[in-house]
Write an enzyme that holds these catalytic residues in place. Sequence first.
Site, PDB file in Angstrom:
ATOM      1  N   ASN A 191      -2.392  60.169  66.115  1.00  0.00           N
ATOM      2  CA  ASN A 191      -2.647  61.326  66.971  1.00  0.00           C
ATOM      3  C   ASN A 191      -2.982  62.580  66.180  1.00  0.00           C
ATOM      4  OD1 ASN A 191       0.255  60.673  66.503  1.00  0.00           O
ATOM      5  ND2 ASN A 191       0.532  62.772  67.208  1.00  0.00           N
ATOM      6  N   GLN A 220      -3.609  56.941  71.729  1.00  0.00           N
ATOM      7  CA  GLN A 220      -4.827  57.643  71.297  1.00  0.00           C
ATOM      8  C   GLN A 220      -6.035  56.728  71.236  1.00  0.00           C
ATOM      9  OE1 GLN A 220      -5.116  60.886  70.794  1.00  0.00           O
ATOM     10  NE2 GLN A 220      -2.971  61.485  70.880  1.00  0.00           N
ATOM     11  N   CYS A 264       4.126  67.230  70.626  1.00  0.00           N
ATOM     12  CA  CYS A 264       5.508  66.836  70.920  1.00  0.00           C
ATOM     13  C   CYS A 264       6.465  67.247  69.807  1.00  0.00           C
ATOM     14  CB  CYS A 264       5.593  65.340  71.147  1.00  0.00           C
ATOM     15  SG  CYS A 264       4.500  64.783  72.446  1.00  0.00           S
TER      16      CYS A 264
HETATM   17  C1  PLP Z   1       0.341  58.432  69.624  1.00  0.00           C
HETATM   18  C2  PLP Z   1       1.075  58.985  70.793  1.00  0.00           C
HETATM   19  N1  PLP Z   1       2.091  58.295  71.307  1.00  0.00           N
HETATM   20  C3  PLP Z   1       2.782  58.744  72.374  1.00  0.00           C
HETATM   21  C4  PLP Z   1       2.482  59.932  72.968  1.00  0.00           C
HETATM   22  C5  PLP Z   1       3.254  60.400  74.162  1.00  0.00           C
HETATM   23  O1  PLP Z   1       2.516  60.130  75.305  1.00  0.00           O
HETATM   24  P1  PLP Z   1       2.959  60.683  76.753  1.00  0.00           P
HETATM   25  O2  PLP Z   1       2.660  62.135  76.735  1.00  0.00           O
HETATM   26  O3  PLP Z   1       2.114  59.906  77.686  1.00  0.00           O
HETATM   27  O4  PLP Z   1       4.402  60.366  76.916  1.00  0.00           O
HETATM   28  C6  PLP Z   1       1.425  60.694  72.462  1.00  0.00           C
HETATM   29  C7  PLP Z   1       1.106  62.020  73.049  1.00  0.00           C
HETATM   30  O5  PLP Z   1       0.913  62.979  72.346  1.00  0.00           O
HETATM   31  C8  PLP Z   1       0.700  60.202  71.362  1.00  0.00           C
HETATM   32  O6  PLP Z   1      -0.309  60.895  70.843  1.00  0.00           O
END
Ligand code: PLP
Length: 382
Positions: free
Chosen positions: A157, A185, A329
């Site tokens: 990401n 992603q 996040c």
């Molecule tokens: C690689 C990856 N995994 C998980 C997530 C989390 O996804 P969600 O927002 O659908 O919970 C993200 C979001 O930024 C992400 O980029």
Amino acid sequence: MASGVTYLDYQSTTPCDPAVVEAMAPWWSDAFANPASRLHRPGLTAAAVVQQSRTAIAGALGLTAEELIFCSGASEANNLAIKGVAEAELRRGGTRRRLICLATEHRAVLDPMRYLAGHGFELVCLAPQANGLIDLQQLEAALSPETLLVSVMAANNEIGVLQPLEAIGQLCRQQQVLFHCDGAQAVGHLPLQPLTLGIDLLSFSGHKLYGPKGIGALAIAPGVDLAPQQHGGSQERGLRAGTLPVPLIVGLAKAVQLAEADRQARGLRLAGLRDALWQRCQALGGIQRNGAEAPCLPHNLNISIEGVEGTALHQALRRSLAVSSGSACAAGEPSHVLQALGRSRLEAAASVRFSLGRSSSGADVERAGDVLEQTLKTLRRA
Ligand SMILES: Cc1ncc(COP(=O)(O)O)c(C=O)c1O
């Protein structure tokens, strides 16, 4: 987008496509019945559209409808996959306790892994190579008869690098180890057929592919044993309790369909724009690219900038650009991904992730280049 701000943060989230919004519209208030209400016609209508959507989404991934569990997004799907596999192993009296992942995984993988490490499992967190790619020899050495699960994301990401999923899948198969892949992603951006790649569990999310927020799915290969992580109803084969959000499911199906339709052309166009932006950055000097240039998502560019301080850089950029310095996040902390690649905390802080999307234009990229040039002139002079 907010006045005068150029949005180049599509890996954080994408706008819901207008055609997706339109497809969802009838399912909020007109056809609002609960798909679990099988005793009346409105309920059966809702159940039928859920089934159609499930079949269409699964089909795009080379799967059957039975192999897809809807949930709220990739974070939840990752939790269900990782903790669900671990708990199922305990439940059946199995002895495999080793979990393997890459240090550059998203926190939605790292945190459940760490949680399990505090509950009797052993976590092996592999360092990536300097270009962000997994070292397959290291992975092979870490696999053992005690290994239960390997989790490696499809596309990073932050730096966009694409991991060699087929080779990872093969190694896992040889040791009868389950392979989970965070595809948040990648789905909708790359052709991804989990079963042919040896992926047992694949997580993805609607809002990363021009679908609605609050919906995602976990694809589960036949025969994989999972313990539910949310109890309270028999929805989703008893693996995920809760009334199904019919409009969001319809929206996810539409988004997947649209993404498949323009995936290749979009990828080519965005790669061109991204390469132009990278050329522009290189001309400014003192800028390094983070992660392998290939294989990489076509819409990602992550750079570290010398001679500037991270906070000042992002304060200046955000007046005109919506970009990111890492994962949305993990806001505030210098990126663990860039640090795993060998960047210092200061270098990681002075980094920018540009991520382009469906409506990005040449003018957006030019503006980003201009803003960056102007910002560096000011900050480097100060
Ligand atoms: C690689 C990856 N995994 C998980 C997530 C989390 O996804 P969600 O927002 O659908 O919970 C993200 C979001 O930024 C992400 O980029």
